[in-house]
Scaffold this active site. Structure first.
Site, PDB file in Angstrom:
ATOM      1  N   TYR A   2       0.874  -1.220  -0.015  1.00 51.86           N
ATOM      2  CA  TYR A   2       0.041  -0.004  -0.046  1.00 51.86           C
ATOM      3  C   TYR A   2       0.881   1.360   0.012  1.00 51.86           C
ATOM      4  O   TYR A   2       0.189   2.322  -0.046  1.00 51.86           O
ATOM      5  CB  TYR A   2      -1.267  -0.011   1.135  1.00 51.86           C
ATOM      6  CG  TYR A   2      -2.013  -1.041   0.897  1.00 51.86           C
ATOM      7  CD1 TYR A   2      -3.099  -0.930   0.124  1.00 51.86           C
ATOM      8  CD2 TYR A   2      -1.771  -2.500   1.516  1.00 51.86           C
ATOM      9  CE1 TYR A   2      -3.794  -2.041  -0.153  1.00 51.86           C
ATOM     10  CE2 TYR A   2      -2.760  -3.436   1.435  1.00 51.86           C
ATOM     11  CZ  TYR A   2      -3.823  -3.148   0.463  1.00 51.86           C
ATOM     12  OH  TYR A   2      -4.546  -4.390   0.290  1.00 51.86           O
ATOM     13  N   ASP A  44      -9.642  -4.107  -0.171  1.00 54.25           N
ATOM     14  CA  ASP A  44      -8.335  -3.379   0.040  1.00 54.25           C
ATOM     15  C   ASP A  44      -8.422  -2.078   0.646  1.00 54.25           C
ATOM     16  O   ASP A  44      -9.365  -1.525   0.414  1.00 54.25           O
ATOM     17  CB  ASP A  44      -7.597  -3.191  -1.228  1.00 54.25           C
ATOM     18  CG  ASP A  44      -7.107  -4.426  -1.934  1.00 54.25           C
ATOM     19  OD1 ASP A  44      -7.402  -5.378  -1.545  1.00 54.25           O
ATOM     20  OD2 ASP A  44      -6.241  -4.271  -2.853  1.00 54.25           O
ATOM     21  N   ASP A  50       3.189  -8.004  -4.505  1.00 51.47           N
ATOM     22  CA  ASP A  50       2.979  -7.764  -5.860  1.00 51.47           C
ATOM     23  C   ASP A  50       4.302  -6.912  -6.381  1.00 51.47           C
ATOM     24  O   ASP A  50       3.983  -5.800  -6.109  1.00 51.47           O
ATOM     25  CB  ASP A  50       1.688  -7.792  -6.181  1.00 51.47           C
ATOM     26  CG  ASP A  50       1.199  -7.530  -7.855  1.00 51.47           C
ATOM     27  OD1 ASP A  50       2.374  -8.136  -8.562  1.00 51.47           O
ATOM     28  OD2 ASP A  50       0.242  -7.367  -8.114  1.00 51.47           O
ATOM     29  N   ASP A  71      -2.863 -14.970  -3.441  1.00 55.89           N
ATOM     30  CA  ASP A  71      -3.993 -13.763  -3.804  1.00 55.89           C
ATOM     31  C   ASP A  71      -4.745 -14.423  -5.235  1.00 55.89           C
ATOM     32  O   ASP A  71      -4.462 -15.323  -6.010  1.00 55.89           O
ATOM     33  CB  ASP A  71      -3.310 -12.524  -4.234  1.00 55.89           C
ATOM     34  CG  ASP A  71      -4.286 -11.465  -3.955  1.00 55.89           C
ATOM     35  OD1 ASP A  71      -5.309 -11.395  -3.864  1.00 55.89           O
ATOM     36  OD2 ASP A  71      -3.494 -10.319  -3.800  1.00 55.89           O
TER      37      ASP A  71
HETATM   38  C1  9PG Z   1      -1.694  -7.045  -5.465  1.00 58.76           C
HETATM   39  C2  9PG Z   1      -2.898  -6.619  -4.549  1.00 58.76           C
HETATM   40  C3  9PG Z   1      -2.560  -6.626  -2.993  1.00 58.76           C
HETATM   41  C4  9PG Z   1      -3.869  -6.538  -2.070  1.00 58.76           C
HETATM   42  C5  9PG Z   1      -4.665  -7.728  -2.528  1.00 58.76           C
HETATM   43  C6  9PG Z   1      -5.023  -7.682  -3.999  1.00 58.76           C
HETATM   44  O1  9PG Z   1      -9.574  -5.814  -9.200  1.00 58.76           O
HETATM   45  N1  9PG Z   1      -8.341  -5.376  -9.225  1.00 58.76           N
HETATM   46  O2  9PG Z   1      -7.617  -4.950 -10.100  1.00 58.76           O
HETATM   47  C7  9PG Z   1      -7.599  -5.622  -7.851  1.00 58.76           C
HETATM   48  C8  9PG Z   1      -6.326  -5.537  -7.812  1.00 58.76           C
HETATM   49  C9  9PG Z   1      -5.497  -5.710  -6.791  1.00 58.76           C
HETATM   50  C10 9PG Z   1      -6.321  -6.269  -5.596  1.00 58.76           C
HETATM   51  C11 9PG Z   1      -7.675  -6.506  -5.761  1.00 58.76           C
HETATM   52  C12 9PG Z   1      -8.173  -6.286  -6.796  1.00 58.76           C
HETATM   53  O3  9PG Z   1      -5.680  -6.294  -4.278  1.00 58.76           O
HETATM   54  O4  9PG Z   1      -5.859  -7.568  -1.952  1.00 58.76           O
HETATM   55  O5  9PG Z   1      -3.625  -6.740  -0.818  1.00 58.76           O
HETATM   56  O6  9PG Z   1      -1.978  -7.896  -2.538  1.00 58.76           O
HETATM   57  O7  9PG Z   1      -3.857  -7.537  -4.967  1.00 58.76           O
HETATM   58  O8  9PG Z   1      -1.926  -6.865  -6.631  1.00 58.76           O
END
Ligand code: 9PG
Length: 586
Positions: free
Chosen positions: A228, A433, A258, A372
């Protein structure tokens, strides 16, 4: 309020059959026999299906339908979301809508947030795994015992004679072989008053956790996560700078998120921002006295990744033979503008691959893995083993990772269909998130019907309250990271405190996700406060006194959370909180 069984409904791929049934007994529904039996506890039902036909039969869903009778006033439903990010909270029958029925809602995300990826019926509300139905004076908790062999969806639907509650076993088109009998997960009801919703859910979680052998013994987690602050752009220099500063911080865990990987799917290789190999990074984190943690999206592969190009036969497919998309994320590139493919977790070689990846990462020193985007194997497609349900495909992937990672590795589920992984994970993300803002960022274009699943601290706050009852009963709750920095953020000091106090009183995992060089004494004091309260609350949860959201059925976004004598009140519109602390022991 009474629930009276009236019929069963069986949905084969392409055909639906309804048969009257007013209590335990066996009925013929198309090619299936369905037997409903009284379960082992009060208000509990066992059931199974058997295929009488000479051929395999794909079964989409099987449901027992209950007429809801004698209720007074509006019906409220506690809607439990399908996966980590899916919103959980109360809705009113006849007023609120299922998000799939909202104008402009995109079918693309339906399978991400619901066991059944199809549009709900008009007027329907649904809840996954467990629900509470309440009228003015009574509340009924309805829940499936388990979610490891199939999902369980509770649907509150308008019927000819009034509202109906459907207890639906969702099998997603799994093929039941000729002559095969399958036991379905038992479901049960428990009764109380609307104000008892948290207790009713707590008792259910205790029971379901026991049945699935929930892993609830890991220590309280305090740590750092790269996401974050640095998002996809994280570099080795960022990681090392924070690791050096972490010497002064009470982190047990140091987790890279990531952004390090060569490609989605190629988890053992780093990209150009990470000159060092992963084993060297893990060794340095460990040498600094922290547990090394790593993020991966184990069931996704980029089209141009090594794993996808070397093993095209490992991919789940669509009916036309093309690879099954598991996620769209343009930030990941991958050769097809962010479309990611899905590994076929029912393919023995894929299971062996997942096991080997996990074993390698653990051998290199990563003893905490954040898994994830793990909903992908639930999607409709062509799978090596057509007999498996979506739940079993998700679970098979997690089981392979657990086999490779061993018993001591901390596995955190994220973007995970929660019901499917009890007993395999140590922790689960239970909400959307967080973000460096309380409300959704105004320029962010979100998906109609699903704005409450998008990154915002308010969204994370909501589920931290509504899923508080799960902590240490089904896994350790991960409410998502604290947001401590006072610069590079749109969060006010009050909002940062409101979120920090929520994490504290939830007893859940306490992870910092800021560039530590931005944090001063105030941020540090806030973290110390969170950890001090969190440890007390978490200890109480281990003894069975789990945090409680008293206004679970009163507001879409609750305002209260209480645990171990702490009473937190948050105004989610103003992003301000007040915390009452228990009197110090004399
Ligand atoms: C890494 C992140 C973090 C985070 C997770 C998750 O819909 N989307 O495009 C989308 C992107 C990221 C996301 C959730 C949804 O967050 O919860 O803590 O690890 O991936 O990419």
């Amino acid at each position: 309020m009474q629930l009276i069984p009236v019929r069963v409904e069986v949905e084969l791929d392409g055909a639906a059959v309804a048969v009257g049934l007013d209590g335990p007994g066996t009925v013929e529904a198309g090619p299936l026999d369905l037997a409903l039996v009284e379960g082992t506890g009060p208000g509990s039902f066992g059931w199974r299906i058997a295929n009488r036909a000479d051929d395999g039969v794909p079964v989409r869903s099987v449901a027992v339908v209950f007429a809801v009778q004698g209720h007074t006033g509006p019906l409220r439903m506690f809607r439990h979301g399908y996966q980590s990010w899916s919103r959980t909270g109360v809705a009113t029958f006849g007023v609120d809508r299922d998000p799939t029925t909202v104008d402009g809602s995109a079918a693309l995300v339906w399978g991400v947030h619901h066991a059944d990826p199809r549009r709900a019926r008009d007027g329907e509300l649904r809840s996954e795994w467990v629900t509470v139905l309440a009228d003015a004076t009574t509340a009924v908790r309805a829940g499936f015992d388990d979610g490891s062999s199939h999902d369980g969806t509770w649907r509150l639907r308008p019927g000819d004679g009034g509202p109906e509650l459907w207890a639906e076993a969702y099998l997603g088109g799994a093929v039941i072989a000729a002559g095969e009998a399958r036991r379905l997960h038992a479901f049960s009801f428990d009764h109380g008053e609307p104000g008892d919703a948290a207790e009713l859910l707590g008792r259910w979680a205790e029971h379901a956790g026991g049945i699935a052998g929930a892993r609830v013994g890991a220590p309280y987690q305090v740590g750092w996560c790269s996401w974050y602050q640095y998002f996809h752009g994280v570099s080795e220099a960022d990681l090392r700078a924070n690791l050096a500063l972490a010497a002064d911080w009470p982190f047990e865990l140091f987790q890279l998120d990531d952004g390090y990987q060569a490609a989605i799917g190629d988890w053992l290789e780093t990209n150009e921002r990470f000159p060092s190999p992963l084993d060297a990074l893990a060794a340095d984190i460990t040498a600094a006295g922290r547990r090394a943690g790593l993020w991966l999206a184990p069931f996704l592969v980029a089209p141009d990744s090594r794993v996808a190009t070397e093993h095209p036969d490992w991919l789940a497919r669509l009916g036309d033979g093309t690879p099954l998309p598991g996620m769209l994320n343009p930030n990941w590139g991958g050769g097809r503008d962010g479309i990611m493919y899905t590994l076929d977790t029912t393919h023995p070689e894929v299971a062996a691959h997942l096991e080997a990846v996990a074993a390698t990462l653990v051998a290199w020193g990563f003893t905490y893995l954040k898994l994830d985007f793990t909903f992908a194997p639930s999607f409709d497609g062509i799978w090596t083993d057509p007999a498996r349900t979506p739940a079993e495909r998700v679970r098979a992937g997690y089981a392979a990772i657990r086999r490779g990672a061993g018993d001591d590795c901390f596995l955190l589920g994220c973007g995970v269909p929660l019901a499917n992984v009890v007993g395999l994970v140590d922790g689960n993300r239970i909400g959307a998130d967080v973000a460096p803002s309380w409300e959704l960022e105004p320029d962010r274009h979100w998906l109609e019907g699903y704005a409450d699943t998008e990154p915002s601290t308010r969204n994370a706050y909501a589920n931290t309250c509504t899923r508080a009852f799960m902590h240490r009963r089904l896994w350790l709750n991960d409410p998502d990271c604290l947001m401590l920095r006072a610069e590079q953020t749109a969060l006010s000091a009050d909002a940062r405190r409101a979120w920090a106090e929520t994490v504290a009183v939830s007893g859940g995992m306490a992870l910092v996700s800021d560039d530590l060089s931005l944090l001063g004494g105030e941020a540090r004091e806030l973290l110390d406060e969170v950890v001090a309260i969190g440890r007390v609350v978490d200890e109480a949860a281990r003894r069975g006194e789990v945090p409680r959201c008293p206004d679970l059925l009163d507001h879409r976004v609750p305002r209260q959370l209480e645990a171990a004598g702490y009473q937190l009140t948050v105004d989610p519109d103003a992003a301000v909180s007040s915390l009452v602390t228990p009197p110090a022991p004399s």
